[in-house]
Every structure is written in structure tokens, then in C-alpha cells.
Design an enzyme around this catalytic site. Structure first.
Site, short mmCIF file in Angstrom:
data_model
loop_
_atom_site.label_atom_id
_atom_site.label_comp_id
_atom_site.label_asym_id
_atom_site.label_seq_id
_atom_site.Cartn_x
_atom_site.Cartn_y
_atom_site.Cartn_z
N ARG A 77 0.82 -1.22 0.00
CA ARG A 77 0.00 0.00 0.00
C ARG A 77 0.85 1.27 0.00
NH1 ARG A 77 -2.50 1.38 4.28
NH2 ARG A 77 -2.75 -0.73 5.11
N TYR A 131 -16.62 14.89 -16.99
CA TYR A 131 -17.06 13.49 -16.97
C TYR A 131 -18.20 13.36 -15.95
CZ TYR A 131 -16.98 8.53 -15.89
OH TYR A 131 -17.34 7.24 -15.64
N ASP A 196 -8.04 17.57 -16.53
CA ASP A 196 -8.25 16.17 -16.87
C ASP A 196 -7.86 16.02 -18.34
OD1 ASP A 196 -9.39 13.72 -17.74
OD2 ASP A 196 -10.87 13.78 -16.13
N LYS A 221 -8.68 4.50 -20.03
CA LYS A 221 -9.00 4.86 -21.41
C LYS A 221 -7.77 4.71 -22.31
CE LYS A 221 -12.79 5.85 -19.21
NZ LYS A 221 -13.17 7.19 -18.77
C1 LIG Z 1 -13.72 7.75 -17.48
C2 LIG Z 1 -13.31 9.11 -17.06
C3 LIG Z 1 -13.01 9.40 -15.72
C4 LIG Z 1 -13.18 8.37 -14.62
O1 LIG Z 1 -12.24 7.35 -14.76
P1 LIG Z 1 -12.48 5.83 -14.24
O2 LIG Z 1 -11.20 5.18 -14.62
O3 LIG Z 1 -13.68 5.31 -14.96
O4 LIG Z 1 -12.69 5.91 -12.78
C5 LIG Z 1 -12.57 10.67 -15.41
N1 LIG Z 1 -12.44 11.62 -16.36
C6 LIG Z 1 -12.73 11.38 -17.66
C7 LIG Z 1 -12.58 12.47 -18.66
C8 LIG Z 1 -13.18 10.12 -18.06
O5 LIG Z 1 -13.48 9.90 -19.34
#
Ligand SMILES: *Cc1c(COP(=O)(O)O)cnc(C)c1O
Length: 412
Positions: A77, A131, A196, A221
Site C-alpha cells: 500500500r 465526466y 483532466d 481509457k
Molecule cells: C472515465 C473518465 C473518468 C473516470 O475514470 P475511471 O477510470 O472510470 O474511474 C474521469 N475523467 C474522464 C474524462 C473520463 O473519461
């Protein structure tokens, strides 16, 4: 964990390397010396040490600064060597000192919010759209944060003494709206700007170069890139990274080492994947733009493999009509996905807020993969045709839709 010693790359002694080279080599610089080619996967949860005085000192250092313990790892951790390779590589790609990986993008965002709230800085200024779940996390105040939603021009006026974070996405999910990050960073003053960068990836945009202090990725992603790993990561300076490691240690949202391995492997092809899918996306945008069944196409100046478009017909019929493209939430995989944000990714956002942010009920969001552009177009063309047919005949949407998986829509 001991990345400083084992994955060291000293820019002062080595020529600067291009992004494509870093994607393949960063986080792996020590492998050849160890007689290895692929990165080892370390699944240990704990590590032996006969020197408990030494351990006490290393744990004290972690508790005060969140510094990665030098030498052998201590406990899973606190950090993991396989995950650290991915963190080293992503930091290099984003041009930051450090990066801290988490179990998902939402775990990463939660850690940032907790890091700020723990200093009494609970107020967040944010720009829509975000998101859907990021929007929800802030709006519902699940972590005790209080949010002020503003237009980009309103950021400076919205700042308060207890503002801990300004949160933006560019290009934004799902409308692909773009922001001037440099101007925003200026408006933030000393408050950290978190961008982001999930949609653009460091291949197309490095927010730190424009003044953002924190760069967040849903590594689920494009960084992973194959639809088989969930992860999040924050790229930032070492001071903030230390705080994030402490939060991760205390709250437990760690990334599994196997996921770390898959992400490091994913990064190697990130530039190639993003460029190829972006070229296909740009061509699909040209064709959609010229199509009378499509009301509006959204595609950012920075490019990328995400496209969004509004249809004249019923968007649910487009989703029901695809055969090659997978109708599914998420994005950034080698295969193409399409979804209806108002029903899925942004369902959790209040209807008025959602529409106000430009997420129309007719909007579809497509993540373009690595398939042949003509095959993708043939599939889209067929699905748009199905939607146009029901629009002109005025038949009930559900009654006319062929059952999924029965091959009812033959011929494409
Ligand atoms: C999918 C997504 C998230 C969240 O990510 P997870 O891996 O699903 O928790 C945050 N920001 C954006 C722009 C996303 O497309």
C-alpha cells in the site's frame, strides 16, 4: 517505490528524448542492466527486512513527506515497483516530476480532493462539462467538498480563501469543448489547476506546459488502450505527489501491479494508437459534417480520437443500429465504441445542468478505434440510415428496433 534508484534517467547526462522514445523506454531504463527485456511483475504485498531501525526511519520519512521509500519496498500500500515503472513513464510523458497511480480515475480524483480538504481547502471551482461521475462527486458533496460551477471567464471571481482546486477538462467529456488552459492557469493564481487530460493524452497536449499544476487521467481509457484495465493517475510536482501518496496509503485506493504492468505496456504504443485513431476520426468528422442526417459535429482543434455528433433522427436508433462499432460506455480502446451520453455516461448529472453544459439529448459520443475508416463509415452510415428511417416513417422506436444479436439488420 525505489523508482528514483532503479528507473533513473538523468536528463543532465543524457540527450533529451522525444515523446515516442519515452513512450517505449521510460520506466524501463534499468532493465537491460538487470539482464531483462520485459518489465518484471512484482506481486508481493510485503517485503522482508532485518533492519527495523532502518524501517522506522523510512516510515517516518514517508509520514512527513510522502517520499517514495529508498531501497527495497516496505508494503504494497506504500508503493509497488511495477506500478512505479508506469508512474515514472507517465510523468516523463506529461513532463512532470512525478506521477501517482490509483485504482481508477475516480480514485485519483478523490485523492486530489481529499488532499486539499485535509488542509481545510474544501471549496472547488469547476467548469462544465466534466465526466459525469466527476460532476456527481462534486455536486453530491460526497467528500465534503463544496463546488462553484462557472464559465471559464468566471474562475478568478469565484476563488475564495478556502478554494483548494480548480477543475477542468479539455477537450471535455462528452462535448469535446476546449478551454484555454493558459488563460485559466493565469486566472487561478496560486490555486492549483487540475486539467483532466484523459481525452487528449500527452501525445496531443501537455497541460503542465500551459500552467496546470495537476494532470489527471482515467488511465482506463487511452493509456491502457485495450479496454482491459481500470486505473487512474495524477501527474504533478513531487510536493503534491508526496501528499497524494500519503492519501493513497491511508485510504487504500492502490493500483494492482498487474494493472501497472498492462499500463506500462499500453504506453509503449500510445503515440502510434492516438495518431492513427485521430486520423480516422478526422476523416469520419469530414463525412459526418457533409451528411444531411447529422445536425452538428463536434471535434476539437487539438484533434484526437473522440468525436461527438447530434443527429436529426432518434439517437437510440443509431445505438441500436451499429454492428461493427460496440455500443458501450468508456473510450480509448483499440476498437470503436459509441454511446448516448444523456442515457449513460452523463445520466447521473441533473438534466438541467446537463443540457446547460451543451449535452443535448441528440448527442452521440464515439471513441474511434483502429479499424479501417471505410468499415467504420459503412457501419455509421447504416446506423444513421436506420435512425433516419424511423424518423421519416414516424414509427415507435422500440417496436421497430430489431432484437440485438439476432442478425435482424442484415446487409451491413
Ligand atoms: C472515465 C473518465 C473518468 C473516470 O475514470 P475511471 O477510470 O472510470 O474511474 C474521469 N475523467 C474522464 C474524462 C473520463 O473519461
Amino acid at each position: 517505490m525505489n523508482s528514483a534508484s532503479t528507473h533513473a534517467y538523468d536528463p543532465a547526462r543524457t540527450a533529451p528524448r522525444a515523446l515516442d522514445t519515452e513512450a517505449v523506454h521510460a520506466g524501463r531504463d534499468d532493465l537491460a542492466r538487470q539482464g531483462l527485456h520485459a518489465a518484471p511483475i512484482d506481486l508481493s504485498t510485503t517485503y522482508p527486512s532485518y533492519d527495523s531501525r532502518g524501517e522506522a526511519a523510512r516510515i517516518d520519512a514517508f509520514a512527513t513527506e510522502g517520499a517514495e521509500p529508498e531501497g527495497t519496498p516496505i508494503y504494497g500500500r506504500l508503493g509497488n515497483p511495477t506500478v512505479a515503472r508506469f508512474e515514472t513513464a507517465l510523468a516523463r510523458l506529461e513532463g512532470t516530476e512525478s506521477a501517482v497511480a490509483f485504482a481508477s480515475g475516480m480514485a485519483a480524483l478523490s485523492a486530489v480532493l481529499l488532499a486539499r480538504a485535509s488542509l481545510g481547502l474544501r471549496h472547488v471551482v469547476a467548469v462544465r462539462p466534466l465526466y459525469g461521475c466527476s460532476d456527481h462527486l462534486l455536486t453530491a458533496g460526497l467528500l465534503g467538498s463544496e463546488v462553484t460551477w462557472v464559465d471559464p471567464a468566471g474562475v478568478a471571481d469565484a476563488l475564495r480563501p478556502d478554494t483548494g482546486l480548480v477543475l477542468v477538462e479539455s477537450p471535455a467529456n462528452p462535448t469535446l469543448a476546449e478551454l484555454d488552459l493558459r488563460a485559466l492557469a493565469h486566472s487561478c493564481g496560486s490555486v492549483p489547476l487540475l486539467a483532466d487530460n484523459t481525452f487528449a493524452t500527452p501525445v496531443l497536449q501537455r497541460p503542465v506546459e500551459q500552467g496546470a499544476r495537476l494532470v489527471l487521467h482515467s488511465a482506463t481509457k487511452y493509456l491502457g488502450g485495450h479496454g482491459d484495465v481500470m486505473a487512474g493517475v495524477v501527474a504533478c510536482d513531487e510536493e503534491f505527489a508526496g501528499r497524494l501518496r500519503q492519501i493513497r496509503f491511508a485510504t487504500g485506493g492502490v493500483l494492482h501491479p498487474l494493472a501497472g504492468y498492462l499500463l506500462l505496456r499500453g504506453l509503449a504504443t500510445l503515440p502510434v494508437r492516438v495518431r492513427a485513431a485521430s486520423a480516422t476520426a478526422a476523416e469520419l468528422v469530414r463525412r459526418l459534417d457533409a451528411d444531411p442526417r447529422v445536425a452538428r459535429v463536434h471535434y476539437p482543434r487539438v484533434g484526437g480520437a473522440m468525436i461527438a455528433f447530434e443527429v436529426h433522427g432518434d439517437p437510440h436508433d443509431v445505438i441500436a443500429g451499429v454492428r461493427l462499432i460496440t455500443p458501450a460506455v468508456s473510450l480509448g480502446s483499440v476498437d470503436s465504441l459509441i454511446q448516448h451520453p444523456a442515457s449513460i455516461s452523463h445520466r447521473i448529472v441533473d438534466e438541467t445542468d446537463r443540457r446547460g453544459a451543451g449535452v443535448s439529448d441528440r448527442l452521440l459520443r464515439m471513441s474511434v478505434g483502429l479499424e479501417d475508416v471505410d468499415d467504420l463509415w459503412a457501419d455509421l452510415d447504416g446506423a444513421l440510415g436506420a435512425a433516419a428511417d424511423t424518423a421519416t416513417t414516424g414509427t415507435g422506436v422500440a417496436a421497430e428496433r430489431p432484437a440485438a444479436g439476432l442478425g435482424a439488420a442484415s446487409g451491413r
